[in-house]
Design a protein around this motif. Structure first.
Motif, PDB file in Angstrom:
ATOM      1  N   THR A   1       0.827  -1.201   0.000  1.00 15.03           N
ATOM      2  CA  THR A   1       0.000   0.000   0.000  1.00 15.03           C
ATOM      3  C   THR A   1       0.864   1.254   0.000  1.00 15.03           C
ATOM      4  O   THR A   1       0.561   2.225  -0.703  1.00 15.03           O
ATOM      5  N   ASP A   2       1.952   1.227   0.761  1.00 19.48           N
ATOM      6  CA  ASP A   2       2.848   2.389   0.796  1.00 19.48           C
ATOM      7  C   ASP A   2       3.529   2.609  -0.547  1.00 19.48           C
ATOM      8  O   ASP A   2       3.675   3.747  -1.006  1.00 19.48           O
ATOM      9  N   VAL A   3       3.939   1.527  -1.197  1.00 15.95           N
ATOM     10  CA  VAL A   3       4.585   1.647  -2.509  1.00 15.95           C
ATOM     11  C   VAL A   3       3.586   2.154  -3.543  1.00 15.95           C
ATOM     12  O   VAL A   3       3.903   3.043  -4.339  1.00 15.95           O
ATOM     13  N   LEU A   4       2.372   1.609  -3.524  1.00 17.77           N
ATOM     14  CA  LEU A   4       1.339   2.061  -4.453  1.00 17.77           C
ATOM     15  C   LEU A   4       0.986   3.528  -4.210  1.00 17.77           C
ATOM     16  O   LEU A   4       0.831   4.310  -5.155  1.00 17.77           O
ATOM     17  N   SER A   5       0.900   3.917  -2.951  1.00 23.50           N
ATOM     18  CA  SER A   5       0.633   5.305  -2.603  1.00 23.50           C
ATOM     19  C   SER A   5       1.738   6.219  -3.113  1.00 23.50           C
ATOM     20  O   SER A   5       1.467   7.278  -3.691  1.00 23.50           O
ATOM     21  N   ALA A   6       2.974   5.806  -2.928  1.00 22.57           N
ATOM     22  CA  ALA A   6       4.108   6.612  -3.402  1.00 22.57           C
ATOM     23  C   ALA A   6       4.101   6.744  -4.918  1.00 22.57           C
ATOM     24  O   ALA A   6       4.393   7.819  -5.460  1.00 22.57           O
TER      25      ALA A   6
END
Length: 108
Positions: free
Chosen positions: A4-9
């Motif tokens: 989720t953090d990678v997708l958000s970034a």
């Protein structure tokens, strides 16, 4: 959680890049209609991508609803603003050589 953090970034970086491209387009494009296009299309998509990235990063429902409202307001106001800019440009006499048919009646 890390996915989720990678997708958000990725969404945040993509949205920021589109917003930067929109700003450069507004400064560098030659005429009013091209600048109007640069100010509306990539800037709106950039804001949507930024909102998606921020919604993935936050945990509060209230913040997510606020981001949804921001995107909805953007979709409601940008077309009206672009229409008014184009209308004012047409009334000011801005003409393009590549227009085949001009359907806006002249009030001169």
């Amino acid at each position: 959680m890390i996915a989720t953090d990678v997708l958000s970034a990725c969404f945040l970086i993509g949205g920021a890049a589109l917003s930067l491209i929109a700003g450069i387009g507004v400064l560098r494009l030659p005429d009013v209609l091209a600048r109007m296009h640069a100010a509306t299309k990539p800037a709106t998509l950039g804001l949507v991508m930024l909102a998606i990235g921020a919604a993935l990063a936050v945990t509060s429902i209230a913040e997510t609803i606020t981001l949804i409202l921001v995107v909805m307001l953007q979709f409601l106001t940008v077309p009206a603003g672009a229409h008014l800019v184009g209308r004012v440009a047409a009334r000011a006499g801005v003409e393009r050589d590549d227009l085949v048919l001009d359907e806006l009646p002249r009030t001169d």
